[in-house]
Design an enzyme around this catalytic site. Structure first.
Site, PDB file in Angstrom:
ATOM      1  N   GLN A   1      29.726  25.749   5.758  1.00 16.24           N
ATOM      2  CA  GLN A   1      30.113  26.519   6.935  1.00 16.24           C
ATOM      3  C   GLN A   1      28.865  26.855   7.750  1.00 16.24           C
ATOM      4  O   GLN A   1      28.289  27.930   7.632  1.00 16.24           O
ATOM      5  CB  GLN A   1      30.830  27.800   6.497  1.00 16.24           C
ATOM      6  CG  GLN A   1      31.323  28.659   7.628  1.00 16.24           C
ATOM      7  CD  GLN A   1      32.472  28.043   8.378  1.00 16.24           C
ATOM      8  OE1 GLN A   1      33.440  27.601   7.781  1.00 16.24           O
ATOM      9  NE2 GLN A   1      32.383  28.017   9.689  1.00 16.24           N
ATOM     10  N   PHE A   2      28.456  25.923   8.574  1.00 14.38           N
ATOM     11  CA  PHE A   2      27.275  26.025   9.420  1.00 14.38           C
ATOM     12  C   PHE A   2      27.242  27.312  10.238  1.00 14.38           C
ATOM     13  O   PHE A   2      26.210  27.956  10.387  1.00 14.38           O
ATOM     14  CB  PHE A   2      27.247  24.787  10.323  1.00 14.38           C
ATOM     15  CG  PHE A   2      26.344  24.873  11.508  1.00 14.38           C
ATOM     16  CD1 PHE A   2      24.972  24.846  11.360  1.00 14.38           C
ATOM     17  CD2 PHE A   2      26.872  24.966  12.785  1.00 14.38           C
ATOM     18  CE1 PHE A   2      24.128  24.909  12.453  1.00 14.38           C
ATOM     19  CE2 PHE A   2      26.046  25.031  13.895  1.00 14.38           C
ATOM     20  CZ  PHE A   2      24.667  25.004  13.720  1.00 14.38           C
ATOM     21  N   THR A   3      28.398  27.742  10.740  1.00 12.91           N
ATOM     22  CA  THR A   3      28.434  28.884  11.653  1.00 12.91           C
ATOM     23  C   THR A   3      28.106  30.215  10.980  1.00 12.91           C
ATOM     24  O   THR A   3      27.816  31.187  11.677  1.00 12.91           O
ATOM     25  CB  THR A   3      29.799  28.988  12.365  1.00 12.91           C
ATOM     26  OG1 THR A   3      30.822  29.131  11.387  1.00 12.91           O
ATOM     27  CG2 THR A   3      30.051  27.750  13.219  1.00 12.91           C
TER      28      THR A   3
END
Length: 145
Positions: free
Chosen positions: A78-80
């Site tokens: 989950q990059f964000t």
């Protein structure tokens, strides 16, 4: 490293309408990797995720861990989660790890979780994924190490 955990009755990840990872009772972990993270950070987060007492005991108290209940773990990159949202109206990703570094620590985290004997499923790093879940409670925690 950021870990958003959700206690779930079940969860799954789909890519192009194909299920690539699915679990029953356990934890959905959304995993965000930051520039300064290393293997020690990943190990600390894994220890916390696997031992965090968010499942209820016979007295209906959150007193049991994923390991205690022999639950399953679904890990989704989950990059964000690495976004800085303090200023302005657009997230900054300057603290996020590069894709290659993030993938390295994502894969390391998953390998270490398997070594612990956890029943684990994953999404696909960097893919456009659809995540479905039944949050039990709802119970959600943002874990930092």
């Amino acid at each position: 490293m950021q870990g958003l955990i959700q206690r779930v009755k079940h969860a799954k990840v789909e890519i192009n309408n194909q299920v690539v990872g699915e679990i029953g009772n356990g934890i959905l972990l959304l995993l965000g990797v930051e520039k300064h993270d290393d293997k020690q950070t990943a190990d600390k987060l894994l220890h916390k995720v696997s031992n965090y007492r968010i499942f209820t005991d016979e007295n209906d108290k959150m007193n049991l861990s994923l390991k205690d209940i022999k639950g399953e773990l679904l890990v989704v990159s989950q990059f964000t989660l690495a976004a800085d949202t303090k200023k302005g109206m657009r997230p900054s990703f300057s603290s996020a790890a590069t894709p290659s570094q993030a993938n390295e620590f994502y894969e390391y985290f998953v390998a270490q979780a398997k070594e612990l004997g956890l029943r684990i499923a994953t999404g696909e790093f960097g893919a456009d994924m659809q995540v479905s879940l039944c949050n039990d409670g709802p119970v959600t925690f943002n874990l930092s190490v």
